[in-house]
Write an enzyme that holds these catalytic residues in place. Structure first.
Site, PDB file in Angstrom:
ATOM      1  N   ASP A 125       0.855  -1.184   0.000  1.00 44.92           N
ATOM      2  CA  ASP A 125       0.000   0.000   0.000  1.00 44.92           C
ATOM      3  C   ASP A 125       0.894   1.238   0.000  1.00 44.92           C
ATOM      4  OD1 ASP A 125       0.970   0.214   2.554  1.00 44.92           O
ATOM      5  OD2 ASP A 125      -0.909  -0.275   3.539  1.00 44.92           O
ATOM      6  N   ASP A 167      -7.703  -7.858   1.290  1.00 47.67           N
ATOM      7  CA  ASP A 167      -6.618  -8.036   2.262  1.00 47.67           C
ATOM      8  C   ASP A 167      -7.120  -7.588   3.619  1.00 47.67           C
ATOM      9  OD1 ASP A 167      -4.961  -5.455   3.453  1.00 47.67           O
ATOM     10  OD2 ASP A 167      -6.192  -4.966   1.710  1.00 47.67           O
ATOM     11  N   CYS A 204     -12.010 -28.329   8.349  1.00 47.33           N
ATOM     12  CA  CYS A 204     -10.814 -27.593   7.915  1.00 47.33           C
ATOM     13  C   CYS A 204      -9.637 -28.557   7.754  1.00 47.33           C
ATOM     14  CB  CYS A 204     -10.471 -26.512   8.933  1.00 47.33           C
ATOM     15  SG  CYS A 204      -9.005 -25.534   8.510  1.00 47.33           S
ATOM     16  N   CYS A 218      -6.371 -27.472   7.494  1.00 45.23           N
ATOM     17  CA  CYS A 218      -5.103 -26.794   7.814  1.00 45.23           C
ATOM     18  C   CYS A 218      -4.272 -27.647   8.776  1.00 45.23           C
ATOM     19  CB  CYS A 218      -5.364 -25.408   8.404  1.00 45.23           C
ATOM     20  SG  CYS A 218      -5.893 -25.412  10.149  1.00 45.23           S
ATOM     21  N   CYS A 274      -5.772 -27.848  12.369  1.00 44.88           N
ATOM     22  CA  CYS A 274      -6.943 -28.711  12.560  1.00 44.88           C
ATOM     23  C   CYS A 274      -6.624 -30.188  12.318  1.00 44.88           C
ATOM     24  CB  CYS A 274      -8.083 -28.251  11.658  1.00 44.88           C
ATOM     25  SG  CYS A 274      -8.834 -26.692  12.206  1.00 44.88           S
ATOM     26  N   HIS A 313      -4.691 -21.399  11.054  1.00 43.16           N
ATOM     27  CA  HIS A 313      -6.090 -21.783  10.853  1.00 43.16           C
ATOM     28  C   HIS A 313      -6.909 -20.627  10.273  1.00 43.16           C
ATOM     29  CE1 HIS A 313     -10.143 -23.209  11.414  1.00 43.16           C
ATOM     30  NE2 HIS A 313     -10.388 -22.073  12.041  1.00 43.16           N
TER      31      HIS A 313
END
Length: 372
Positions: A94, A266, A304, A306, A309, A335
């Site tokens: 940015d 974002d 999930c 990930c 998890c 996660h």
């Protein structure tokens, strides 16, 4: 859209929802996309390898913070931001405008730029459109932002003045830009005022930016007001260029944005919530400090995939939090980021399959039942 090594392909659309590919010097970005925020050249508590493992392809870093510490010159000397933070994939920076204008009492705005005091040591600094572009060119991100003025969403007079500056500064940013391997996005401003948003979108599209950001939302306005702005600018921004909604990162806001033609998102939310012991799910948040999880052998989200998890229970995560172990922030960040990455990936697949409206309807229907 043609810039060296940069192009946008619109592959499919259902309603206003879009699926595409942004080609950059550091690889493709499949849209819709969510980008975790690496403010100071790091996504807090998560390694680049962990980001890659969980499907992250774009990260955002902050011009203001890197300008102050360690300095754009040092980063350029060490090979640019990609090498500095060991991230071989696309990066977006940015302009620093939002952070500068958030300083409130510690900055002074004029038509040429902004004079401000560092939040770190109180030292005096000056940012202009030209300096913002120079800093971002030294950092070397694939996508960079024009320097803009952020205004309170409900202050009409302030928004009118800020919009005029934002437009003049956008012209100066384009003129100052020298690198052909970076794509400079203009930023549509105007608060909640639809006539100002229309004026901004029309002016900036006339300048021919390769992409457009929508700034000044998720800063206190209502959801209905946010949606009205998105619906307006969706009809004004070019179809063949990406649209980026800045600073928005709840699952609900992401799906609502995709429904209204947004390609890129974002937010600091997934890592910030993790540091405050909260786990994100598609239907709400879990306070992992809750005593109810002390003997809970389930993962955060049974659906999930990930790392967190797959390997750890709610009971273990609560133990880490109570024991003040740093690993808690890492596992929760992994996660939370994965939750959003998976959501946009599934949204993209639904658009490509021509069933996004059904996907969105099912997503919002599930909000009626929060996880236990």
């Amino acid at each position: 859209m043609t810039i060296a090594s940069f192009a946008f392909e619109l592959i499919a659309r259902q309603g206003r929802a879009r699926a595409g590919v942004i080609h950059t010097p550091h690889g493709p970005i499949l849209t819709p996309i969510f980008a975790p925020v690496g403010t100071q050249a790091t996504v807090k508590a998560v390694t680049p390898a962990q980001l890659e493992e969980h499907g992250v392809t774009l990260v955002l870093s902050n011009t203001y913070h890197l300008y102050l510490r360690p300095g754009a010159e040092l980063i350029a000397e060490l090979g640019g931001l990609h090498r500095f933070m060991s991230w071989p994939h696309p990066i977006l920076t940015d302009s620093g405008g939002f952070q500068v204008f958030s300083l409130s009492e510690n900055r002074r705005v004029d038509d040429e730029g902004v004079t401000f005091r560092s939040h770190i040591d109180g030292s005096l600094h000056r940012l202009t459109p030209e300096i913002a572009i120079e800093v971002q060119e030294k950092l070397g991100a694939d996508i960079i932002m024009a320097f803009d003025e952020c205004a309170p969403p409900y202050d009409r007079a302030y928004n009118e003045r800020a919009l005029e500056r934002t437009h003049r500064w956008a012209e100066r940013c384009l003129k100052a830009k020298t690198r052909s391997d970076q794509a400079l996005f203009g930023i549509v401003q105007g608060g909640i005022f639809l006539d100002l948003r229309e004026q901004s979108a029309r002016f900036l599209t006339g300048l021919g930016f390769p992409g457009y950001a929508i700034g000044g939302l998720s800063v206190g306005e209502t959801k209905a007001e946010m949606h009205a702005v998105l619906e307006l600018v969706d009809g004004l921004l070019p179809e063949d260029k990406p649209r980026y909604l800045m600073g928005v990162g709840t699952p609900q806001d992401i799906i609502n944005g995709i429904l209204r033609g947004v390609d890129m998102f974002d937010c600091v939310l997934p890592t910030r919530l993790a540091r405050h012991h909260a786990a994100m799910t598609r239907t709400g948040r879990l306070n992992m400090m809750n005593a109810a999880y002390a003997r809970d052998s389930r993962p955060i989200d049974p659906e999930c995939t990930c790392y967190t998890c797959r390997h750890f229970t709610r009971a273990y995560l609560r133990h880490l939090i109570v024991a003040r172990e740093m690993l808690a922030a890492t596992l929760l960040s992994i996660h939370n980021i994965t939750t959003l990455i998976t959501l946009v990936s599934e949204a993209r697949s639904a658009i490509l399959a021509g069933r996004f409206e059904q996907f969105a309807a099912e997503f919002f229907a599930a909000q009626e039942t929060l996880p236990s």
